[in-house]
Write a protein that holds these residues in place. Sequence first.
Motif, PDB file in Angstrom:
ATOM      1  N   MET A   1      42.434  35.913   3.254  1.00 55.10           N
ATOM      2  CA  MET A   1      42.562  36.202   1.839  1.00 55.10           C
ATOM      3  C   MET A   1      41.613  37.311   1.412  1.00 55.10           C
ATOM      4  SD  MET A   1      43.240  32.431   0.083  1.00 55.10           S
ATOM      5  CE  MET A   1      41.899  32.687  -0.988  1.00 55.10           C
ATOM      6  N   CYS A   2      40.381  37.293   1.935  1.00 53.05           N
ATOM      7  CA  CYS A   2      39.397  38.316   1.554  1.00 53.05           C
ATOM      8  C   CYS A   2      39.852  39.703   2.004  1.00 53.05           C
ATOM      9  CB  CYS A   2      38.031  37.997   2.145  1.00 53.05           C
ATOM     10  SG  CYS A   2      37.278  36.522   1.448  1.00 53.05           S
ATOM     11  N   GLN A   3      40.424  39.779   3.211  1.00 52.97           N
ATOM     12  CA  GLN A   3      40.873  41.072   3.713  1.00 52.97           C
ATOM     13  C   GLN A   3      41.973  41.638   2.828  1.00 52.97           C
ATOM     14  OE1 GLN A   3      41.970  39.854   7.639  1.00 52.97           O
ATOM     15  NE2 GLN A   3      39.872  39.939   8.409  1.00 52.97           N
ATOM     16  N   LYS A   4      42.899  40.802   2.432  1.00 56.50           N
ATOM     17  CA  LYS A   4      43.987  41.280   1.575  1.00 56.50           C
ATOM     18  C   LYS A   4      43.473  41.642   0.189  1.00 56.50           C
ATOM     19  CE  LYS A   4      47.814  39.176   3.926  1.00 56.50           C
ATOM     20  NZ  LYS A   4      48.760  40.198   4.212  1.00 56.50           N
ATOM     21  N   ALA A   5      42.588  40.822  -0.378  1.00 55.58           N
ATOM     22  CA  ALA A   5      42.061  41.096  -1.719  1.00 55.58           C
ATOM     23  C   ALA A   5      41.244  42.380  -1.742  1.00 55.58           C
ATOM     24  CB  ALA A   5      41.219  39.923  -2.208  1.00 55.58           C
ATOM     25  N   ALA A   6      40.493  42.640  -0.666  1.00 54.61           N
ATOM     26  CA  ALA A   6      39.670  43.849  -0.595  1.00 54.61           C
ATOM     27  C   ALA A   6      40.457  45.037  -0.056  1.00 54.61           C
ATOM     28  CB  ALA A   6      38.442  43.606   0.284  1.00 54.61           C
ATOM     29  N   GLY A   7      41.584  44.769   0.593  1.00 55.85           N
ATOM     30  CA  GLY A   7      42.347  45.846   1.215  1.00 55.85           C
ATOM     31  C   GLY A   7      41.557  46.505   2.323  1.00 55.85           C
ATOM     32  N   ASN A   8      40.775  45.693   3.061  1.00 57.51           N
ATOM     33  CA  ASN A   8      39.878  46.246   4.064  1.00 57.51           C
ATOM     34  C   ASN A   8      39.655  45.255   5.198  1.00 57.51           C
ATOM     35  OD1 ASN A   8      37.985  48.068   5.210  1.00 57.51           O
ATOM     36  ND2 ASN A   8      37.415  48.725   3.154  1.00 57.51           N
ATOM     37  N   LEU A   9      38.773  45.602   6.133  1.00 55.95           N
ATOM     38  CA  LEU A   9      38.478  44.731   7.266  1.00 55.95           C
ATOM     39  C   LEU A   9      37.855  43.412   6.838  1.00 55.95           C
ATOM     40  CD1 LEU A   9      36.943  47.353   9.733  1.00 55.95           C
ATOM     41  CD2 LEU A   9      39.241  46.384   9.794  1.00 55.95           C
TER      42      LEU A   9
ATOM     43  N   GLU B   1      27.058  35.077   7.617  1.00 51.98           N
ATOM     44  CA  GLU B   1      28.430  35.539   7.643  1.00 51.98           C
ATOM     45  C   GLU B   1      29.322  34.318   7.427  1.00 51.98           C
ATOM     46  OE1 GLU B   1      30.654  38.636  10.619  1.00 51.98           O
ATOM     47  OE2 GLU B   1      28.904  37.614  11.371  1.00 51.98           O
ATOM     48  N   LEU B   2      30.383  34.471   6.662  1.00 48.80           N
ATOM     49  CA  LEU B   2      31.281  33.368   6.368  1.00 48.80           C
ATOM     50  C   LEU B   2      32.716  33.822   6.600  1.00 48.80           C
ATOM     51  CD1 LEU B   2      31.485  30.490   5.083  1.00 48.80           C
ATOM     52  CD2 LEU B   2      31.753  31.652   2.885  1.00 48.80           C
ATOM     53  N   GLY B   3      33.553  32.928   7.036  1.00 53.87           N
ATOM     54  CA  GLY B   3      34.962  33.259   7.214  1.00 53.87           C
ATOM     55  C   GLY B   3      35.252  34.072   8.456  1.00 53.87           C
ATOM     56  N   ILE B   4      34.476  33.870   9.513  1.00 58.42           N
ATOM     57  CA  ILE B   4      34.643  34.693  10.710  1.00 58.42           C
ATOM     58  C   ILE B   4      35.885  34.320  11.522  1.00 58.42           C
ATOM     59  CG2 ILE B   4      32.196  35.257  10.866  1.00 58.42           C
ATOM     60  CD1 ILE B   4      32.001  33.175  13.135  1.00 58.42           C
ATOM     61  N   GLU B   5      36.577  33.247  11.117  1.00 57.62           N
ATOM     62  CA  GLU B   5      37.801  32.887  11.837  1.00 57.62           C
ATOM     63  C   GLU B   5      38.865  33.980  11.695  1.00 57.62           C
ATOM     64  OE1 GLU B   5      38.338  31.708   7.666  1.00 57.62           O
ATOM     65  OE2 GLU B   5      36.720  31.371   9.079  1.00 57.62           O
TER      66      GLU B   5
END
Length: 127
Positions: A1-9, A77-81
């Motif tokens: 979700m974070c990658q999509k929301a940020a549009g980044n890695l 670091e969080l969400g490394i999965e």
Amino acid sequence: MCQKAAGNLFGARVGVLVRDLTWTRGQPSKFYSSEGIARGFCGDCGTPLFYHNEESERISISIGAFDDPSDIALAFELGIEGKLPQTAQLVDLPNFGSSEEDDPEGTALARRTSHQHPDNDTYDWPT
């Protein structure tokens, strides 16, 4: 979700207690990406500003939205999965330096024409 929301890695954020957060220039806009999950952004330029599970007393602010993000120490670091393999390559990539003359992407032009962060006293911030 974070990658999509940020549009980044990844979405780089730092946490703070909601009660300790003060917005100094207007109020962010927000949308709900899922039930009880608010994602804040600048309503003028679209810059992602925060993630907030509204059941939590903490809010996660985009580190790049701070005036001096280099002053903020990282703790974990969080969400490394969902970590993409490209992040491991970053330390080995060629570095073009910090000078605009060395920038193959034309950052100098972007800085000269950008209205993304009109953070100055002459900007009429919405209330």
